[in-house]
Scaffold this active site. Structure first.
Site, PDB file in Angstrom:
ATOM      1  N   TYR A  66       0.810  -1.214   0.000  1.00 29.60           N
ATOM      2  CA  TYR A  66       0.000   0.000   0.000  1.00 29.60           C
ATOM      3  C   TYR A  66       0.850   1.273   0.000  1.00 29.60           C
ATOM      4  O   TYR A  66       0.643   2.159  -0.839  1.00 29.60           O
ATOM      5  CB  TYR A  66      -0.964  -0.008   1.186  1.00 29.60           C
ATOM      6  CG  TYR A  66      -1.891   1.180   1.220  1.00 29.60           C
ATOM      7  CD1 TYR A  66      -2.983   1.256   0.358  1.00 29.60           C
ATOM      8  CD2 TYR A  66      -1.674   2.242   2.100  1.00 29.60           C
ATOM      9  CE1 TYR A  66      -3.844   2.349   0.385  1.00 29.60           C
ATOM     10  CE2 TYR A  66      -2.522   3.338   2.133  1.00 29.60           C
ATOM     11  CZ  TYR A  66      -3.600   3.392   1.266  1.00 29.60           C
ATOM     12  OH  TYR A  66      -4.438   4.474   1.281  1.00 29.60           O
ATOM     13  N   LYS A  68       1.102   4.239  -3.141  1.00 31.50           N
ATOM     14  CA  LYS A  68       0.802   5.661  -2.999  1.00 31.50           C
ATOM     15  C   LYS A  68       2.016   6.521  -3.354  1.00 31.50           C
ATOM     16  O   LYS A  68       1.862   7.641  -3.848  1.00 31.50           O
ATOM     17  CB  LYS A  68       0.316   5.956  -1.580  1.00 31.50           C
ATOM     18  CG  LYS A  68      -1.027   5.303  -1.256  1.00 31.50           C
ATOM     19  CD  LYS A  68      -2.113   5.699  -2.250  1.00 31.50           C
ATOM     20  CE  LYS A  68      -3.470   5.132  -1.890  1.00 31.50           C
ATOM     21  NZ  LYS A  68      -4.534   5.516  -2.846  1.00 31.50           N
TER      22      LYS A  68
END
Length: 248
Positions: free
Chosen positions: A164, A168
């Site tokens: 994750y 990003k």
């Protein structure tokens, strides 16, 4: 008429973003993978007085994206705001450390959080160029900031997972590159940090509400002509400033 396409808008931050934009008189295109959930969300917004339309859109399906872009073109002819909100969390491999990460998990997360953003943006960019001064908002996260993640004094320092956060970080660079390409146009491209918001993505463990989490996206989606482009902007977890630019 000002139109805004919000991906993953049937719940959480995406839905609240649509609701806040609609409250400003903006026609919201509620994009979601699931037809029933998307229609229900659009219906709820309409019941509150919003100009809302459901758009079936799966950011991991190029045919779905193409159909959505074609529909928007036929119905509206242009698009003023794109909010790439759809995202998935980092699935846990083993002890959630880099050395335990599997390529299967990386591919799954990147398919939505990275590749999907590029696919949707490219599909609707011709429509955004037709608008007087379009805005693109990519919903990112402070955990994608290399500066914050590598600062021993930062709350993000204990985090070690790859999927994750790195998705990003990639999204932040994507934001910067689109901002560069569109620098000499009226289109502004920024990344929003909603902060640690309670959503399904984190098992509703966040300390911020979806209403608060949507505020950075709404702010960036409605920037004036002299507003910034190519920034990561949003909630600050520590310090005296609640909202503002964050380091890449």
């Amino acid at each position: 008429m000002t139109t805004a396409l919000i991906t993953g808008a049937n719940k959480g931050i995406g839905y609240e973003t649509a609701r806040q934009l609609a409250a400003r008189g903006i026609t919201v295109l509620v994009a979601a993978r699931d037809k029933d959930l998307g229609q229900a969300a659009a219906g709820k917004l309409k019941a509150e007085g919003a100009q809302a339309h459901f758009v079936q859109l799966d950011v991991t399906d190029e045919d779905s994206i193409a159909r959505a872009a074609t529909w928007i073109d036929a119905e509206f002819g242009s698009l003023d705001i794109l909010i790439n909100n759809a995202g998935i969390g980092g699935f846990v491999d083993g002890d959630n450390k880099p050395s335990s990460t599997t390529l299967a998990t990386l591919r799954k997360v990147y398919e939505t959080n990275v590749f999907g953003v590029v696919a949707v943006t490219n599909a609707v960019l011709p429509l955004l160029r037709r608008a007087p001064a379009a805005r693109i908002v990519n919903v990112s996260s402070e955990v994608g900031s290399i500066a914050l993640m590598t600062d021993p004094e930062s709350p993000m320092w204990p985090m070690a997972a790859i999927p994750y956060p790195s998705s990003k970080t990639a999204l932040n660079m994507i934001t910067a590159m689109y901002a560069k390409e569109l620098w000499d146009t009226p289109i502004k491209v920024n990344a929003a940090n909603p902060g640690y918001t309670a959503t399904d993505l984190n098992g509703n463990t966040g300390f911020r509400t979806p209403t608060q989490g949507a505020e950075p996206s709404v702010h960036l989606a409605t920037l004036p002509a002299d507003g910034p482009s190519g920034q990561l902007w949003g909630h600050h977890m520590v310090g005296d400033v609640e909202y503002g630019p964050l380091p890449w």
